[in-house]
Design a protein around this motif. Structure first.
Motif, short mmCIF file in Angstrom:
data_model
loop_
_atom_site.label_atom_id
_atom_site.label_comp_id
_atom_site.label_asym_id
_atom_site.label_seq_id
_atom_site.Cartn_x
_atom_site.Cartn_y
_atom_site.Cartn_z
N GLN A 1 -1.89 10.72 5.64
CA GLN A 1 -2.76 9.64 6.09
C GLN A 1 -2.43 9.25 7.54
O GLN A 1 -1.30 9.40 8.00
CB GLN A 1 -2.61 8.40 5.19
N THR A 2 -3.43 8.74 8.24
CA THR A 2 -3.24 8.26 9.61
C THR A 2 -2.64 6.85 9.55
O THR A 2 -3.20 5.96 8.90
CB THR A 2 -4.57 8.20 10.37
N ILE A 3 -1.51 6.66 10.22
CA ILE A 3 -0.84 5.36 10.21
C ILE A 3 -0.49 4.98 11.64
O ILE A 3 0.32 5.64 12.29
CB ILE A 3 0.43 5.38 9.35
N PHE B 1 10.09 4.85 -3.03
CA PHE B 1 8.73 5.13 -2.55
C PHE B 1 8.67 6.36 -1.65
O PHE B 1 7.60 6.89 -1.39
CB PHE B 1 8.17 3.91 -1.80
N ARG B 2 9.83 6.84 -1.19
CA ARG B 2 9.84 8.05 -0.37
C ARG B 2 9.56 9.30 -1.20
O ARG B 2 9.18 10.33 -0.66
CB ARG B 2 11.19 8.19 0.34
N PRO C 1 0.81 -1.23 0.00
CA PRO C 1 0.00 0.00 0.00
C PRO C 1 0.84 1.29 0.00
O PRO C 1 0.33 2.35 -0.33
CB PRO C 1 -0.82 -0.12 1.30
N ALA C 2 2.12 1.18 0.37
CA ALA C 2 2.98 2.36 0.46
C ALA C 2 3.95 2.47 -0.71
O ALA C 2 4.72 3.43 -0.79
CB ALA C 2 3.78 2.33 1.77
N THR C 3 3.93 1.50 -1.63
CA THR C 3 4.81 1.53 -2.80
C THR C 3 3.95 1.46 -4.06
O THR C 3 2.73 1.31 -3.98
CB THR C 3 5.79 0.35 -2.79
N ALA C 4 4.61 1.51 -5.20
CA ALA C 4 3.86 1.38 -6.46
C ALA C 4 3.43 -0.06 -6.68
O ALA C 4 2.25 -0.37 -6.79
CB ALA C 4 4.69 1.87 -7.63
N ILE C 5 4.41 -0.98 -6.72
CA ILE C 5 4.08 -2.35 -7.11
C ILE C 5 4.68 -3.43 -6.22
O ILE C 5 4.22 -4.57 -6.25
CB ILE C 5 4.52 -2.62 -8.57
N LEU D 1 7.05 2.76 10.18
CA LEU D 1 8.08 3.74 9.80
C LEU D 1 8.23 3.80 8.29
O LEU D 1 8.32 4.89 7.71
CB LEU D 1 9.42 3.37 10.45
N GLN D 2 8.22 2.64 7.63
CA GLN D 2 8.30 2.62 6.17
C GLN D 2 7.12 3.37 5.56
O GLN D 2 7.28 4.17 4.64
CB GLN D 2 8.30 1.16 5.67
N ALA D 3 5.92 3.10 6.07
CA ALA D 3 4.71 3.71 5.53
C ALA D 3 4.71 5.22 5.73
O ALA D 3 4.27 5.97 4.84
CB ALA D 3 3.48 3.09 6.19
N LYS D 4 5.18 5.69 6.86
CA LYS D 4 5.20 7.12 7.13
C LYS D 4 6.17 7.87 6.23
O LYS D 4 6.05 9.07 6.04
CB LYS D 4 5.54 7.38 8.61
N GLN D 5 7.14 7.14 5.67
CA GLN D 5 8.10 7.77 4.77
C GLN D 5 7.64 7.74 3.32
O GLN D 5 8.29 8.32 2.46
CB GLN D 5 9.46 7.04 4.90
N SER D 6 6.51 7.08 3.06
CA SER D 6 6.02 6.97 1.69
C SER D 6 5.34 8.26 1.24
O SER D 6 4.46 8.79 1.92
CB SER D 6 5.02 5.81 1.59
#
Length: 424
Positions: free
Chosen positions: A208-210, A150-151, A136-140, A197-202
């Protein structure tokens, strides 16, 4: 409150297992939860299947064919990426209309398309999305493998060769995901602090709330039992210490079997007496393929789906090892610990959040087979083994119990509902 949990499979894969356990935990805590799946495998009345096998196969094959063409018909990365270019529209289903909250889990391989997710968002229903990997935090990709694109913006993906912006499929999917999320306010939940942490850097999820909530486990099922009886039922030897490795597909390189093979070779070289008193149990598909590669007696059990038998496998073991090179919050480590089995794994992803170093097992240096070997020997021959077992069970009971996890999700649902009604 009515919650509809959406996942591609009912039982197959870690996300399916986690989604099922959450549904049970929610129902045990007063929430009316159902699952909607593409692949229904049981007659459980709280799980609803889409019931169109031919259409599901078409969605799956069309997406794979599109990816395969971009890979120049090489299968090397075929299942490491998803583009969600096709899938079902679930917004017209009765279960969807009746739900107060839509809870997405792993919805790839033709379950939901990006357009389908956008339709869900446009209904105005609160949407919670549990991230079982980074997709959900990257393209593919499901796991970035060190890539940081993705950042800012995914393009020229190393998993999917492109020839300029006009044919850069990863970049096209990136912009489709941006359009899908435009103006939306979803509640994303990561199963580990690492993934949060990965998602928050996307750049995709900016604004978005994570939050982070771990997976849950039923400690009334996964619990310590008599080791000798478990081994007898599985026809495993009672005169050896048994090291256990579990993976849906044993040959999946991400799960690190190559490191385990190397680590055991190093351990046996330094402690040759282990060839007589120690063995390795391998649970999962293609287990027989590694039998001749490990320098200890190997007991391949193949793929097992029956939960009670899986519990026996854990209880038959003295040590569980999962040398994944990239992972979120593996259910297998949680399951082993719940059965009182100390664990060893690499310092990567959510694994150090599960294994408390030198308390419930050993967290080895990343990709270090020698430190993995050191950790396995430490658990089996140097540590206070009984204390490791006791602390493992206690960790699961306090952190991953059904009550603890379900209450945290209920809080997320209530917040999402409040935002919808009051704009909080």
């Amino acid at each position: 409150m009515r919650v509809l949990i959406v996942n591609t499979s009912e039982r197959t894969g870690g996300a399916a297992v986690a989604a099922n356990r959450l549904m049970e935990a929610l129902n045990n805590n007063g929430v009316k939860a159902k699952m909607l799946v593409r692949d229904k495998e049981t007659d459980t009345i709280t799980v609803v299947g889409l019931g169109n096998g031919m259409m599901a196969q078409r969605h799956f094959l069309w997406e794979r064919l599109t990816i395969l063409r971009k890979l120049h018909f090489s299968k090397k990365h075929l299942f490491e990426v998803d583009i969600a270019n096709t899938g079902f529209d679930i917004t017209r289903l009765r279960e969807f209309r009746e739900a107060d909250v839509i809870h997405l889990h792993w919805v790839n391989q033709g379950m939901l398309s990006l357009k389908g997710i956008r339709r869900i968002i446009e209904t105005g229903k609160p949407v919670v999305w549990t991230m079982h990997d980074a997709w959900p935090a990257t393209a593919i990709c499901h796991y970035p493998q060190g890539c940081l694109a993705f950042r800012s913006e995914c393009k020229n993906c190393h998993l999917l060769p492109s020839h300029g912006s006009s044919t850069d499929l990863a970049n096209k999917v990136w912009h489709r995901k941006l359009a899908m999320l435009e103006g939306a306010n979803l509640s994303f939940v990561a199963c580990s602090r690492w993934l949060q942490l990965q998602a928050k850097q996307s750049a995709l999820l900016t604004g978005q709330t994570i939050t982070t909530i771990p997976n849950t486990i039923d400690t009334h099922v996964f619990k310590p039992t008599d080791k000798a009886e478990a081994r007898q039922r599985l026809q495993l030897p009672d005169d050896k210490r048994l090291i256990l490795f579990v993976s849906q597909r044993v040959t999946d390189r991400r799960k690190g079997m190559d490191y385990l093979i190397e680590a055991i070779e190093l351990m046996v070289r330094d402690h040759p007496e282990m060839t007589a008193n120690t063995g390795v149990v391998v649970l999962g598909g293609h287990a027989e393929e590694v039998e001749g590669k490990i320098k200890l007696p190997v007991f391949p059990l193949g793929y097992v789906s029956e939960e009670r038998r899986i519990v026996d496998v854990y209880n038959a073991a003295d040590l569980f090892v999962l040398p994944s090179v990239e992972d979120n919050l593996p259910n297998t480590i949680m399951e082993a610990m719940a059965c009182g089995v100390p664990c060893v794994g690499f310092k990567t992803g959510g694994i150090p959040e599960e294994i408390d170093h030198l308390k419930t097992g050993y967290v080895a240096e990343y990709r270090s087979a020698s430190d993995l070997a050191k950790g396995m020997h430490w658990v089996l021959d140097e540590a206070d083994y009984h204390k490791l077992c006791t602390q493992s069970v206690r960790k699961v009971a306090t952190t991953y119990s059904q009550n603890t996890v379900s209450l945290r999700y209920i809080e997320v649902y209530n917040h999402a509902l409040a935002f919808k009604h009051y704009g909080l």
